[in-house]
Scaffold this active site. Structure first.
Site, PDB file in Angstrom:
ATOM      1  N   CYS A 377      79.857   6.875 -25.283  1.00 19.11           N
ATOM      2  CA  CYS A 377      78.411   7.633 -25.120  1.00 19.11           C
ATOM      3  C   CYS A 377      77.601   6.545 -24.475  1.00 19.11           C
ATOM      4  CB  CYS A 377      77.746   8.155 -26.198  1.00 19.11           C
ATOM      5  SG  CYS A 377      76.738   9.553 -25.845  1.00 19.11           S
ATOM      6  N   HIS A 503      81.798  12.094 -28.047  1.00 15.98           N
ATOM      7  CA  HIS A 503      82.235  11.502 -29.460  1.00 15.98           C
ATOM      8  C   HIS A 503      83.463  11.710 -29.823  1.00 15.98           C
ATOM      9  CE1 HIS A 503      78.183   9.439 -29.792  1.00 15.98           C
ATOM     10  NE2 HIS A 503      77.775  10.533 -29.356  1.00 15.98           N
ATOM     11  N   GLU A 505      85.257  10.389 -31.920  1.00 15.16           N
ATOM     12  CA  GLU A 505      85.482  10.354 -33.405  1.00 15.16           C
ATOM     13  C   GLU A 505      85.037  11.310 -34.223  1.00 15.16           C
ATOM     14  OE1 GLU A 505      83.146   8.968 -31.466  1.00 15.16           O
ATOM     15  OE2 GLU A 505      81.191   8.805 -32.443  1.00 15.16           O
TER      16      GLU A 505
END
Ligand code: GLN
Length: 546
Positions: A377, A503, A505
């Site tokens: 990001c 993102h 993750e």
């Protein structure tokens, strides 16, 4: 089948790991073949976690449908197969927001709107809505028993139980055993006492403790709390949070849960968790990763990112040593010194200008030195700024977030967002599809060109700069086709240099590590091997490998 509910409360102190306990219970029930849904009730008045400082409250977890939620939802999704949405995190703020809207719309038909019944009823229907027809819905109540602000939630679950009966609604309470010269159970007694005053008798206690409770103590707790002794469990500290489901299963927590809920299931299939823990404890090597961010003194602020890196390690049977580096400390040219001995550099997401020049410095180091680099990001945005300044000759390149109305903003607001950034609603939130360039590195890593990933950001790459950057060698390898927005970048000549606007993750799980993290950690290990090969002269790459 009618959904059954497990309510999880906590006492004595906050931060006992209720979220991990709830997630572990979810994992155990799934392992028995049941479907689960999980929700978190948060007593604070903020409508969502989006406006809360990560320093204080930990990361903001983003759901598929774009809700900004409590980080516990991240635990729930990592441990289970449940896909959670905005209805799985409910705050006092949301409850009141919804009631006040109804009141203004005249829906209460002249009634006096009160905490009982209106607030309580609103909470109860929110709980029901989160069940998603799953076999079991696990509901965690944030805060600690005894807080003024959690009272309406406790009243709601007390009524819920009354209406549904014990076979359909079960209370689990987490407490802390204080360890002085001996184990102290008094706070646990008080905490359960407080619950019972409210009308809630827990069926199951999980006592956080550093050592297993001796039988005598378990009996004592049972006697004072009115909980059967075989329903008083040890919530032991575990070396890895992913051991919690097995730690509870060994004590029979899931047996007790299904027994009390009158559910007949198979024995749990836990081999994947056993293998996971085995891999975690027997790494075949290690990597050192620099984690460059600005909330690095609080692990919670980057919870999902930390976990995803651990998952990447598990996928490669490697231990990941994370070195947190405050990006502000890198601002004065110390990047080379601080990053010399690492195998990979991860630059994290973030908001605001503070620390961004340090991120640029770290990226330049990784790019020039061929150290694997992963930008998430803001980390990707800064990689573009760095490349624009140092390679493409856009010397004053920046982002509209820090230098509004500046001609060389390679990152900026889209025209339709301008002037609205203070009014909310301009963030790109939740899952978006992206298309990856065929034969790009990233497409090879994903083994597909169509992906869907979650977002939480406001600024975008300015397409007018793309040709210039491309000419200098930066590859824009992924886009969101509908609005032609840049999603990913890479450097083909570099061993591993990838940035993404989203993102990844948020979708990584220990049993299903995200391919980007798995690949990044593998690349870091490759770099380590090369580095060590160079260090020990006379050794070839092959012998260094051996
Ligand atoms: N602050 C940047 C933006 O709003 C990046 C956000 C992030 O890193 N999550 O676009």
């Amino acid at each position: 089948m009618q959904t059954k509910y497990i309510f999880i409360t906590g006492g004595v102190v906050s931060g006992l790991g209720k979220g991990i306990a709830a997630a572990s219970i979810g994992a155990l029930l799934e392992a028995r073949g049941l479907s689960v849904s999980l929700m978190k009730l948060d007593p604070y008045i903020n409508v969502d976690a989006g406006t809360m400082n990560p320093f204080q409250h930990g990361e903001v977890f983003v759901t598929k449908d774009g809700a900004e939620t409590d980080l516990d939802l991240g635990h729930y999704e990592r441990y289970t197969n449940a896909t959670l949405t905005r209805k799985h995190n409910c705050t006092t703020g949301q409850i009141y927001d919804s009631i006040l809207r109804k009141e203004r719309a005249g829906e209460y038909l002249g009634e006096t709107v009160q905490v009982v019944p209106h607030v309580i009823d609103e909470i109860k229907s929110t709980i029901k809505a989160a069940a998603d027809d799953a076999d079991v819905c696990i509901v965690e109540i944030g805060g600690t028993v005894g807080d003024i602000e959690s009272l309406p939630f406790l009243e709601a679950i007390r009524q819920f139980r009354l209406e549904h009966g014990r076979e359909h609604a079960l209370f689990v309470h987490l407490t802390l055993i204080i360890q002085t010269t001996e184990m102290k159970t008094k706070p646990t007694q008080h905490s359960v006492g407080k619950l019972r005053e409210i009308g809630i008798q827990p069926e199951i206690l999980i006592c956080r403790t550093t050592e297993p409770l001796p039988d005598k103590l378990r009996q004592k707790i049972s006697l004072f709390t009115n909980v059967e002794a075989n329903a008083v469990f040890d919530g032991l500290d575990v070396p890895s949070v992913y051991e919690a489901p097995l730690m509870f299963q060994r004590q029979g927590l899931d047996d007790r849960l299904v027994e009390y809920l009158h559910m007949w299931t198979r024995q749990p299939k836990l081999q994947p968790w056993v293998d996971l823990v085995e891999t975690y404890h027997n790494p075949q090597g290690e990597v050192d990763i620099a984690f460059v961010g600005k909330y690095v003194n609080q692990r919670d602020s980057y919870e999902s990112l930390n976990e995803a890196l651990v998952h990447g390690g598990i996928a490669n049977q490697l231990r990941v040593n994370l070195h947190y580096i405050d990006s502000e400390e890198l601002e004065f040219g110390s990047a080379a010194e601080r990053l010399q001995a690492v195998d990979g550099v991860l630059v994290a997401h973030g908001f605001g200008v503070r620390g961004t020049e340090g991120k640029v410095a770290a990226i330049e180091f990784a790019r020039v030195q061929g150290v694997p680099f992963f930008g998430i990001c803001l980390g990707m945005q800064m990689a573009i700024v760095e490349f624009a300044r140092n390679v493409s000759g856009v010397k004053e390149a920046s982002s509209g977030e820090f230098r509004p109305n500046h001609a060389q903003n390679v990152i900026d607001l889209m025209p339709e967002q301008k002037g609205k950034q203070e009014t909310g609603g301009t963030m790109r939130l939740g899952a978006y599809k992206a298309e990856l360039v065929v034969r790009s590195k990233i497409a090879r890593i994903y083994q597909t060109t169509r992906i869907s990933e979650r977002h939480r950001h406001r600024y975008e790459v300015m397409n007018e700069f793309v040709p210039k950057l491309e000419k200098a060698g930066l590859v824009f390898s992924g886009r969101y086709p509908e609005r032609d927005l840049v999603e990913t970048i890479e450097l083909p000549e570099h061993p591993w240099f990838i940035g993404c606007q989203y993102h990844p993750e948020l979708q990584s799980k220990p049993l299903k590590p995200h391919p980007l993290f798995a690949s990044f950690i593998a690349a870091a290990h490759g770099h380590r091997t090369r580095r060590q090969g160079q260090l020990s002269s006379g050794e070839t790459l092959e012998t260094a490998h051996a």
